[in-house]
Design an enzyme around this catalytic site. Structure first.
Site, PDB file in Angstrom:
ATOM      1  CG  ASP A 147      -2.188   0.889   0.955  1.00  0.00           C
ATOM      2  OD1 ASP A 147      -2.152   1.716   0.025  1.00  0.00           O
ATOM      3  OD2 ASP A 147      -3.170   0.791   1.718  1.00  0.00           O
ATOM      4  CD  GLU A 151      -6.648   6.059   2.440  1.00  0.00           C
ATOM      5  OE1 GLU A 151      -5.740   5.635   3.168  1.00  0.00           O
ATOM      6  OE2 GLU A 151      -6.500   6.312   1.236  1.00  0.00           O
TER       7      GLU A 151
HETATM    8  C1  BGC Z   1      -5.127   3.177   0.437  1.00  0.00           C
HETATM    9  C2  BGC Z   1      -5.380   2.132  -0.618  1.00  0.00           C
HETATM   10  C3  BGC Z   1      -5.287   2.745  -1.979  1.00  0.00           C
HETATM   11  C4  BGC Z   1      -3.958   3.458  -2.145  1.00  0.00           C
HETATM   12  C5  BGC Z   1      -3.793   4.121  -3.479  1.00  0.00           C
HETATM   13  C6  BGC Z   1      -3.873   3.952   0.170  1.00  0.00           C
HETATM   14  O1  BGC Z   1      -3.726   4.996   1.078  1.00  0.00           O
HETATM   15  O2  BGC Z   1      -5.007   2.534   1.697  1.00  0.00           O
HETATM   16  O3  BGC Z   1      -6.633   1.546  -0.414  1.00  0.00           O
HETATM   17  O4  BGC Z   1      -5.437   1.754  -2.959  1.00  0.00           O
HETATM   18  O5  BGC Z   1      -3.843   4.447  -1.148  1.00  0.00           O
HETATM   19  O6  BGC Z   1      -4.626   5.196  -3.632  1.00  0.00           O
HETATM   20  C1  BGC Z   2      -3.272   9.904  -1.976  1.00  0.00           C
HETATM   21  C2  BGC Z   2      -4.151   8.715  -1.653  1.00  0.00           C
HETATM   22  C3  BGC Z   2      -3.477   7.885  -0.635  1.00  0.00           C
HETATM   23  C4  BGC Z   2      -3.092   8.713   0.570  1.00  0.00           C
HETATM   24  C5  BGC Z   2      -2.328   7.888   1.544  1.00  0.00           C
HETATM   25  C6  BGC Z   2      -2.955  10.663  -0.723  1.00  0.00           C
HETATM   26  O1  BGC Z   2      -2.138  11.754  -1.003  1.00  0.00           O
HETATM   27  O2  BGC Z   2      -3.915  10.737  -2.885  1.00  0.00           O
HETATM   28  O3  BGC Z   2      -4.409   7.912  -2.750  1.00  0.00           O
HETATM   29  O4  BGC Z   2      -4.347   6.860  -0.284  1.00  0.00           O
HETATM   30  O5  BGC Z   2      -2.335   9.844   0.212  1.00  0.00           O
HETATM   31  O6  BGC Z   2      -2.113   8.542   2.754  1.00  0.00           O
END
Ligand code: BGC
Ligand code: BGC
Length: 758
Positions: free
Chosen positions: A311, A530
């Site tokens: 991830d 998130e």
């Molecule tokens: C998320 C994932 C996601 C990735 C890419 C991460 O922060 O936990 O679910 O696929 O970002 O965007």
């Molecule tokens: C990205 C997300 C990712 C996240 C992780 C963001 O800047 O756009 O896709 O999941 O950071 O913390």
């Protein structure tokens, strides 16, 4: 960019030296031959690659790193970065993190961007290996402006309809393919176990069997269109001890095998080509550094052969956040040796390449392990046709195909994902209704219907909204003769304003509602994604509660619609209103579907796939807690009302079967009302005297059934044995999941029966 990228590419093409034919009589190297067997192509290509080229393949970089003038600014693709990152570091995969999009964000902008990247990789790397582009298209092609967006997974799951989920995923994949993107970081296979968690809405609910069926359907839908699926986040991500994202999880092996693994097993059983590792830690071990989970469980126990991607930044976080590695370099060794095949290192290509090369030279990561990871990556690239489909994407076709597509499907999905939870006879509104007040911050809001992962990571910016019908618009279209009076009822950012200003607006809305026959109040959550969506308190926002109370005392016929990514605590107003609907995050046609339900054009068919708590103190709360666990929810798992009335009249099943044999049963179901409608027949079972505690009960079969008014029907279902497997063993011991012989209790609605498995 002060020059033409195309012209430059062209001059480079002509400069590429002719490739060695390796003594073979073909036109080109074997790996380029689409007729050659896939494994031979992989081996041929691998045998030509240098260590540096292999390391490049293991790396995945965020597309923003190829844009603009500094590593951080966005903008058009920049030739300088393309050269450094794809040309020199040899990076084999690019992702769009939530919201990372080409300027314009339209389908044609995406297609053009993908074309440029692919063309660059083919022409400017020694072996011309195409880039594997991945992103999160988690409720439709949600980074693309103009695409039709569907309900998020939690809402979809309340349809109990795997076929629907499969069609939604296939539609999403068609849009992705139209813009040239062959890899989706979906579906989420984590269970909904704690609504404090900001990703609750991304799950298919709390039940392992149902979530597994829906995840498998999602995988089939995507992969039927040539888009690779990702079962994520492997495993144990959704139940952090504190409820907050990426906080430590403590899971007994028993609960891991009983609850958390089955949805992954189902997704992998459906052929998911990739798996994403869980960012969090389980029992004191960050999953990215766990050979037990990533190798023993995933490879040996579940038999997964595909690609494991890390991830976002999670390999570095083994050092910077978890501190289980003293440096980034050590972290890379830990993760790759534990089983991570591709590293989502969003920003720092050169550093990663250098560190991994050193690790191989020092013998800390073996070349065999590198080859294994690269084989998996190349296999996927070949399987997706990336080496063979060389024609650039037609960007105008992408535009025409994606914009405005799938609206009927979005409507169907929205209808089936809205749960009627309370109705004391107010709904559906009578056809003769003359006036209706429509009130609340969610009543005319597109971003709220969409939730997070919409255009941008944290939700749609007000300047770039995806096409959608709001609740107010849906009502206007469906009921043109009803006099609609609209008020938002609360100022934006009410919590930042002096109280008297907020109250004044609430009073005005109440005044307006006083004069109408009924009132609809649409409340809920602003979008989030998130960790930003983690909540210590799930009470509905206090001003929204005040608004509901004010409207309900002004108008005795008040319905509340909750637009939210999880159940909120509703005790403070539930008894003051006459009807309550959970809309989840219903997407583009949410407003249409809600209007249809309010006026009875669609009879609500959704049933909860999670438990609705009465208070924060009950959380975490799930129906399949082990026996003796307390379960006193506001609304239980499986609950949901219809305008029809269904009666379970009779249950028939064999008295016994041999252990593990699927058991067929029949239920006599009658629609005793004047309304046609869908019922979701749910079968639960539990063993009477198992050697260890079993869940209170487990869902073992279900089926959506349509019944005409007065119709009676025998519904046949089959108990799925694996849903009753238990994990034997004493407190710290653990055995393989298995079925135990003995007596079982079975329940459908209020009917109960017993059977034996011997
Ligand atoms: C998320 C994932 C996601 C990735 C890419 C991460 O922060 O936990 O679910 O696929 O970002 O965007
Ligand atoms: C990205 C997300 C990712 C996240 C992780 C963001 O800047 O756009 O896709 O999941 O950071 O913390």
């Amino acid at each position: 960019m002060g020059f033409s990228l195309r012209a430059l590419l062209f001059s480079l093409v002509t400069a590429v030296p002719a490739m060695s034919l390796g003594g073979c009589a073909r036109e080109g190297p074997l790996y380029r031959d689409p007729r050659a067997p896939l494994e031979e192509r992989v081996e041929d290509l691998l045998s030509r690659m240098t260590l540096a080229e292999k390391i490049g393949q293991i790396l995945q970089i965020n597309v923003t790193r190829l844009m603009g003038h500094t590593p951080w600014d966005r903008g058009p693709l920049n030739e300088v970065w393309l050269r450094r990152i794809i040309g020199e570091a040899g990076v084999g995969s690019i992702l769009s993190g939530g919201g990372a999009a080409p300027p314009g964000r339209r389908p044609r902008d995406w297609a053009n961007m993908i074309n440029t990247i692919q063309e660059f990789a083919r022409q400017n790397t020694r072996l011309g290996i195409p880039v594997l582009y991945g992103l999160d298209a988690v409720h439709g092609h949600n980074n693309v402006l103009g695409a039709t967006l569907f309900p998020h997974n939690l809402g979809l799951s309340t349809s109990w309809n795997p076929k629907l989920v499969e069609r939604v995923a296939a539609a999403t994949a068609q849009d992705m393919k139209a813009t040239g993107i062959p890899w989706n970081f979906a579906p989420v296979c984590d269970l909904a176990r704690d609504p404090r968690w900001g990703r609750f809405y991304e799950t298919f609910g709390e039940d392992p069997l149902l979530a597994g069926d829906l995840a498998a359907a999602f995988v089939r839908g995507l992969q039927s269109q040539g888009v690779a699926a990702t079962a994520k986040h492997f495993v144990g991500y959704s139940q952090p001890l504190t409820g907050f994202d990426r906080q430590p999880a403590e899971l007994s092996p028993r609960s891991l095998y009983l609850y958390h693994l089955p949805p992954f097993a189902a997704a992998l059983g459906a052929g998911a080509k990739t798996v994403m590792a869980n960012s969090g830690s389980v029992n004191g071990v960050p999953v990215h550094a766990s050979p037990y989970l990533l190798s023993a469980v995933l490879r040996n126990h579940l038999g997964f052969q595909g690609l494991v991607v890390s991830d976002w930044e999670d390999v570095r976080r083994l050092h910077t956040v978890y501190g289980v590695a003293a440096s980034y370099k050590e972290a890379i060794a830990l993760a790759i040796n534990a089983g991570v095949d591709m590293v989502m290192e969003p920003f720092h290509a050169e550093e990663f390449v250098r560190l991994l090369r050193e690790l191989v030279q020092e013998g800390k990561v073996s070349e065999a392990r590198i080859n294994e990871a690269v084989r998996r990556i190349l296999r996927l690239k070949f399987a997706l046709g990336l080496f063979d489909d060389l024609a650039p994407i037609d960007s105008e076709r992408a535009e025409a195909q994606v914009v405005g597509g799938h609206r009927e499907l979005a409507k169907e999905a929205a209808r089936e994902s809205i749960v009627l939870l309370k109705n004391d006879g107010l709904l559906p509104f009578p056809p003769g209704l003359k006036s209706l007040a429509v009130i609340g911050p969610a009543a005319d809001s597109v971003p709220m219907l969409m939730g997070g992962w919409t255009i941008d990571w944290q939700g749609a910016p007000s300047t770039e909204l995806p096409p959608a019908v709001t609740i107010l618009e849906g009502l206007r279209t469906l009921a043109p003769t009803v006099e609609l009076r609209y008020a938002r009822g609360l100022p934006a950012k009410a919590e930042l304003l002096p109280e008297h200003l907020v109250r004044r607006e609430i009073e005005r809305a109440a005044e307006m509602a006083r004069g109408t026959q009924a009132a609809v109040v649409a409340v809920g959550e602003e979008p989030y994604a998130e960790g930003a969506g983690d909540r210590e308190n799930l009470e509905l926002d206090r001003y929204q509660v005040e608004l509901i109370q004010a409207i309900a005392s002004a108008n005795p016929n008040t319905v509340v619609i909750l637009v939210a990514g999880r159940p909120l605590i509703i005790e403070s107003f539930l008894d003051k209103i006459r009807a309550f609907l959970m809309a989840h995050l219903p997407g583009a046609e949410g407003g249409t579907a809600l209007a249809e339900i309010l006026f009875g054009h669609y009879n609500p068919s959704a049933r909860l796939t999670y438990s609705w708590p009465r208070s924060m103190g009950q959380i975490p709360l799930f129906y399949n807690i082990l026996r003796t666990g307390r379960y006193e929810p506001r609304y239980p798992f499986g609950y949901g009302l219809s305008y029809a009335v269904f009666k379970y009249e009779k249950l028939e099943l064999p008295r016994g079967a041999s252990l593990g044999e699927p058991l067929r049963l029949r239920v006599a179901l009658r629609n005793t009302s004047e309304q046609p409608g869908w019922e979701v027949v749910q079968v639960y079972a539990s063993p009477l005297f198992p050697p260890v505690l079993a869940p209170r009960e487990s869902l073992v079969a279900y089926q959506r059934v349509y019944l005409a008014p007065g119709e009676q029907r025998w519904v046949e279902l089959e108990v799925r044995p694996h849903a009753l497997a238990l994990i034997p063993g004493d407190v710290f011991e653990i055995g393989e999941p298995r079925l135990f012989p003995g007596r079982y209790k079975l329940r459908v609605g209020s009917l109960e029966a017993f059977f034996s498995w011997e």
